[in-house]
Design a protein around this motif. Structure first.
Motif, PDB file in Angstrom:
ATOM      1  N   ARG A 297       0.819  -1.215   0.000  1.00  0.00           N
ATOM      2  CA  ARG A 297       0.000   0.000   0.000  1.00  0.00           C
ATOM      3  C   ARG A 297       0.856   1.269   0.000  1.00  0.00           C
ATOM      4  O   ARG A 297       0.437   2.309  -0.486  1.00  0.00           O
ATOM      5  N   SER A 298       2.060   1.174   0.546  1.00  0.00           N
ATOM      6  CA  SER A 298       2.933   2.352   0.594  1.00  0.00           C
ATOM      7  C   SER A 298       3.869   2.434  -0.604  1.00  0.00           C
ATOM      8  O   SER A 298       4.604   3.421  -0.752  1.00  0.00           O
ATOM      9  N   GLY A 299       3.879   1.403  -1.436  1.00  0.00           N
ATOM     10  CA  GLY A 299       4.740   1.428  -2.603  1.00  0.00           C
ATOM     11  C   GLY A 299       6.161   0.992  -2.343  1.00  0.00           C
ATOM     12  O   GLY A 299       7.023   1.155  -3.212  1.00  0.00           O
ATOM     13  N   LEU A 300       6.419   0.430  -1.144  1.00  0.00           N
ATOM     14  CA  LEU A 300       7.782  -0.014  -0.828  1.00  0.00           C
ATOM     15  C   LEU A 300       8.063  -1.425  -1.315  1.00  0.00           C
ATOM     16  O   LEU A 300       9.172  -1.923  -1.145  1.00  0.00           O
ATOM     17  N   GLY A 301       7.072  -2.073  -1.881  1.00  0.00           N
ATOM     18  CA  GLY A 301       7.297  -3.336  -2.567  1.00  0.00           C
ATOM     19  C   GLY A 301       7.252  -4.562  -1.693  1.00  0.00           C
ATOM     20  O   GLY A 301       6.252  -5.272  -1.651  1.00  0.00           O
ATOM     21  N   THR A 302       8.327  -4.816  -0.978  1.00  0.00           N
ATOM     22  CA  THR A 302       8.450  -6.041  -0.201  1.00  0.00           C
ATOM     23  C   THR A 302       8.576  -5.735   1.284  1.00  0.00           C
ATOM     24  O   THR A 302       8.971  -4.630   1.675  1.00  0.00           O
ATOM     25  N   ALA A 303       8.271  -6.742   2.101  1.00  0.00           N
ATOM     26  CA  ALA A 303       8.413  -6.579   3.548  1.00  0.00           C
ATOM     27  C   ALA A 303       9.864  -6.317   3.924  1.00  0.00           C
ATOM     28  O   ALA A 303      10.148  -5.556   4.857  1.00  0.00           O
ATOM     29  N   ALA A 304      10.792  -6.950   3.198  1.00  0.00           N
ATOM     30  CA  ALA A 304      12.215  -6.747   3.497  1.00  0.00           C
ATOM     31  C   ALA A 304      12.620  -5.302   3.241  1.00  0.00           C
ATOM     32  O   ALA A 304      13.342  -4.682   4.048  1.00  0.00           O
ATOM     33  N   ASN A 305      12.167  -4.745   2.125  1.00  0.00           N
ATOM     34  CA  ASN A 305      12.485  -3.341   1.829  1.00  0.00           C
ATOM     35  C   ASN A 305      11.822  -2.421   2.841  1.00  0.00           C
ATOM     36  O   ASN A 305      12.408  -1.421   3.270  1.00  0.00           O
ATOM     37  N   LEU A 306      10.592  -2.751   3.228  1.00  0.00           N
ATOM     38  CA  LEU A 306       9.893  -1.968   4.250  1.00  0.00           C
ATOM     39  C   LEU A 306      10.689  -1.936   5.548  1.00  0.00           C
ATOM     40  O   LEU A 306      10.890  -0.863   6.145  1.00  0.00           O
ATOM     41  N   ARG A 307      11.147  -3.100   5.993  1.00  0.00           N
ATOM     42  CA  ARG A 307      11.928  -3.160   7.245  1.00  0.00           C
ATOM     43  C   ARG A 307      13.167  -2.273   7.147  1.00  0.00           C
ATOM     44  O   ARG A 307      13.493  -1.516   8.068  1.00  0.00           O
ATOM     45  N   ALA A 308      13.871  -2.382   6.037  1.00  0.00           N
ATOM     46  CA  ALA A 308      15.113  -1.623   5.876  1.00  0.00           C
ATOM     47  C   ALA A 308      14.843  -0.128   5.848  1.00  0.00           C
ATOM     48  O   ALA A 308      15.556   0.653   6.494  1.00  0.00           O
ATOM     49  N   ARG A 309      13.805   0.287   5.126  1.00  0.00           N
ATOM     50  CA  ARG A 309      13.519   1.720   4.997  1.00  0.00           C
ATOM     51  C   ARG A 309      13.017   2.323   6.299  1.00  0.00           C
ATOM     52  O   ARG A 309      13.411   3.437   6.679  1.00  0.00           O
ATOM     53  N   VAL A 310      12.128   1.609   6.998  1.00  0.00           N
ATOM     54  CA  VAL A 310      11.599   2.125   8.259  1.00  0.00           C
ATOM     55  C   VAL A 310      12.713   2.221   9.298  1.00  0.00           C
ATOM     56  O   VAL A 310      12.813   3.203  10.040  1.00  0.00           O
ATOM     57  N   ARG A 311      13.569   1.221   9.359  1.00  0.00           N
ATOM     58  CA  ARG A 311      14.674   1.270  10.317  1.00  0.00           C
ATOM     59  C   ARG A 311      15.622   2.413   9.988  1.00  0.00           C
ATOM     60  O   ARG A 311      16.104   3.107  10.888  1.00  0.00           O
ATOM     61  N   ARG A 312      15.906   2.626   8.709  1.00  0.00           N
ATOM     62  CA  ARG A 312      16.819   3.696   8.323  1.00  0.00           C
ATOM     63  C   ARG A 312      16.242   5.065   8.687  1.00  0.00           C
ATOM     64  O   ARG A 312      16.961   5.967   9.116  1.00  0.00           O
ATOM     65  N   GLU A 313      14.919   5.222   8.523  1.00  0.00           N
ATOM     66  CA  GLU A 313      14.280   6.521   8.770  1.00  0.00           C
ATOM     67  C   GLU A 313      14.033   6.779  10.253  1.00  0.00           C
ATOM     68  O   GLU A 313      14.210   7.897  10.737  1.00  0.00           O
ATOM     69  N   THR A 314      13.600   5.746  10.992  1.00  0.00           N
ATOM     70  CA  THR A 314      13.167   5.954  12.379  1.00  0.00           C
ATOM     71  C   THR A 314      14.111   5.368  13.410  1.00  0.00           C
ATOM     72  O   THR A 314      13.981   5.677  14.604  1.00  0.00           O
ATOM     73  N   GLY A 315      15.042   4.494  12.974  1.00  0.00           N
ATOM     74  CA  GLY A 315      15.900   3.817  13.935  1.00  0.00           C
ATOM     75  C   GLY A 315      15.229   2.646  14.611  1.00  0.00           C
ATOM     76  O   GLY A 315      15.789   2.053  15.539  1.00  0.00           O
ATOM     77  N   LEU A 316      14.027   2.291  14.167  1.00  0.00           N
ATOM     78  CA  LEU A 316      13.255   1.208  14.779  1.00  0.00           C
ATOM     79  C   LEU A 316      12.823   0.204  13.714  1.00  0.00           C
ATOM     80  O   LEU A 316      12.588   0.571  12.560  1.00  0.00           O
ATOM     81  N   SER A 317      12.693  -1.044  14.108  1.00  0.00           N
ATOM     82  CA  SER A 317      12.078  -2.026  13.233  1.00  0.00           C
ATOM     83  C   SER A 317      10.577  -1.748  13.174  1.00  0.00           C
ATOM     84  O   SER A 317      10.027  -1.071  14.053  1.00  0.00           O
ATOM     85  N   PRO A 318       9.853  -2.258  12.152  1.00  0.00           N
ATOM     86  CA  PRO A 318       8.402  -2.046  12.120  1.00  0.00           C
ATOM     87  C   PRO A 318       7.695  -2.536  13.373  1.00  0.00           C
ATOM     88  O   PRO A 318       6.764  -1.879  13.864  1.00  0.00           O
ATOM     89  N   SER A 319       8.119  -3.665  13.924  1.00  0.00           N
ATOM     90  CA  SER A 319       7.469  -4.168  15.135  1.00  0.00           C
ATOM     91  C   SER A 319       7.733  -3.261  16.329  1.00  0.00           C
ATOM     92  O   SER A 319       6.829  -2.984  17.132  1.00  0.00           O
ATOM     93  N   ALA A 320       8.975  -2.760  16.449  1.00  0.00           N
ATOM     94  CA  ALA A 320       9.285  -1.828  17.539  1.00  0.00           C
ATOM     95  C   ALA A 320       8.544  -0.513  17.343  1.00  0.00           C
ATOM     96  O   ALA A 320       8.071   0.099  18.311  1.00  0.00           O
ATOM     97  N   TYR A 321       8.423  -0.080  16.100  1.00  0.00           N
ATOM     98  CA  TYR A 321       7.675   1.155  15.822  1.00  0.00           C
ATOM     99  C   TYR A 321       6.215   0.968  16.214  1.00  0.00           C
ATOM    100  O   TYR A 321       5.597   1.878  16.784  1.00  0.00           O
ATOM    101  N   ARG A 322       5.643  -0.200  15.928  1.00  0.00           N
ATOM    102  CA  ARG A 322       4.247  -0.468  16.291  1.00  0.00           C
ATOM    103  C   ARG A 322       4.064  -0.449  17.798  1.00  0.00           C
ATOM    104  O   ARG A 322       3.085   0.097  18.312  1.00  0.00           O
ATOM    105  N   ARG A 323       5.012  -1.051  18.517  1.00  0.00           N
ATOM    106  CA  ARG A 323       4.891  -1.066  19.984  1.00  0.00           C
ATOM    107  C   ARG A 323       4.961   0.349  20.546  1.00  0.00           C
ATOM    108  O   ARG A 323       4.288   0.670  21.525  1.00  0.00           O
ATOM    109  N   ARG A 324       5.776   1.199  19.926  1.00  0.00           N
ATOM    110  CA  ARG A 324       5.940   2.553  20.452  1.00  0.00           C
ATOM    111  C   ARG A 324       4.780   3.454  20.079  1.00  0.00           C
ATOM    112  O   ARG A 324       4.280   4.221  20.899  1.00  0.00           O
ATOM    113  N   PHE A 325       4.324   3.362  18.824  1.00  0.00           N
ATOM    114  CA  PHE A 325       3.374   4.352  18.334  1.00  0.00           C
ATOM    115  C   PHE A 325       2.039   3.776  17.881  1.00  0.00           C
ATOM    116  O   PHE A 325       1.183   4.515  17.402  1.00  0.00           O
ATOM    117  N   GLY A 326       1.849   2.472  18.003  1.00  0.00           N
ATOM    118  CA  GLY A 326       0.622   1.855  17.527  1.00  0.00           C
ATOM    119  C   GLY A 326      -0.599   2.262  18.335  1.00  0.00           C
ATOM    120  O   GLY A 326      -0.506   2.876  19.404  1.00  0.00           O
TER     121      GLY A 326
END
Length: 339
Positions: A297-326
């Motif tokens: 839905r975000s256009g990042l393609g794959t879950a692997a690319n999503l993980r890498a991009r979110v970590r690079r931008e926020t310093g958190l994995s998607p799961s850690a980001y969800r725990r913090r801001f979900g």
């Protein structure tokens, strides 16, 4: 919560703003607007921040004497702050008073967050906090800053720098960028977006202050990118390419690159990636747990690319980001941003 801070779960985050002789009123207003006013748009039972203005003397004349501030707290107020804000002033080469510098030093020493607005970075550097660390200041004062503080790793082309517990904003308007960055790091993109809408200010401005440096005005200015950006934001989940963006704008890819660099200080691809990561973060905050769905839905393609991009931008994995801001996290559960 910052290491060494006295902040307790459930109470507002305490922000102290030092108003010194000659301080710029605009930046004091920005700090008050960002952190001191009620936020009914968030629908929360109480404030997330509370602001205390403090001065080194009982009465302080601000920049050019337009305002005189009195009847506020003394510098002892910084000792209870979780974040200290140091606005700028025009006489940057004039040393700050010992009391102000000591207040800045002891705030940082106990682990609280310290942030400067515009040329307030001169005070942080004078206090010795920025040696060997990344920082920015207003582009007009970059040369003077380098001369006075050669040990600081100055980045004059950015809007703000987040170097752990020390944060610096490039100019007066960039104080808003840094403030919204604080909201985003403390409480997530969804909350920051609500605050930015109330301010009628972009939650995240692309580019840097290089675009504001004085330069000759072109005889025929470039067309605005705004219609193209709005069109692209509605189609982030589609496989957009730079060539397609250029075709939509009816220009060549090379011309599109030049316009992005001139108007946003970035490339079309970098802008597109940043927008997709921001959308992915919003989807995660809203409760979408399937990473492949978020990536699609975000256009990042794959879950692997999503993980890498979110970590690079926020310093958190998607799961850690969800725990913090979900959506399941409460205000009292939101931890301090990474340092």
């Amino acid at each position: 919560m910052p290491q060494g801070s006295s902040q307790a779960p459930g109470r507002p985050h305490r922000v102290a703003v030092i108003v010194d002789e000659g301080t710029n009123p605009f930046e004091v207003g920005v700090a008050t607007e960002l952190f001191g006013l009620p936020r009914p748009e968030l629908g929360l039972p109480g404030p997330l921040y509370e602001v205390t203005l403090c001065t080194p003397t009982p009465e302080v004349r601000m920049n050019h004497g337009f305002f005189t501030l009195s009847g506020v707290a003394g510098l002892e107020a910084v000792d209870g702050a979780d974040t200290l804000v140091v606005p700028g002033r025009p006489d940057n080469v004039v040393p700050r008073g010992t009391a102000v510098l000591d207040a800045i030093r002891r705030t940082h020493a106990r682990g609280a967050r310290v942030m400067s607005l515009c040329t307030g970075s001169f005070a942080l550097a004078e206090a010795g906090l920025l040696d060997g660390r990344r920082a920015t200041t207003h582009w007009l004062w970059a040369d003077a800053f380098r001369e006075l503080h050669p040990k600081v790793l100055l980045e004059p082309d950015v809007l703000f720098v987040d170097d752990g517990g020390l944060l610096t904003a490039a100019g007066s308007a960039a104080a808003l960028d840094l403030g919204l960055h604080i909201w985003r790091r403390d409480h997530g993109a969804e909350v920051a977006n609500a605050v930015s809408r109330r301010l009628v200010f972009a939650a995240h401005r692309d580019g840097g202050q290089r675009q504001f440096v004085e330069r000759p005005v072109p005889h025929v200015p470039d067309e605005s990118l705004a219609p193209l950006l709005a069109w692209a934001r509605e189609r982030l989940g589609e496989p957009l390419t730079v060539a397609e963006l250029a075709a939509r704008a009816a220009v060549s890819p090379a011309t599109l690159h030049r316009r992005f660099q001139a108007q946003l200080g970035t490339t079309p691809l970098a802008w597109l990636t940043g927008e997709r990561v921001a959308l992915a973060c919003r989807l995660i905050e809203r409760g979408e747990e399937r990473l492949d769905v978020v990536a699609a839905r975000s256009g990042l393609g794959t879950a692997a690319n999503l993980r890498a991009r979110v970590r690079r931008e926020t310093g958190l994995s998607p799961s850690a980001y969800r725990r913090r801001f979900g959506t399941s996290a409460t205000v009292s559960e939101v931890p301090w941003p990474r340092s």
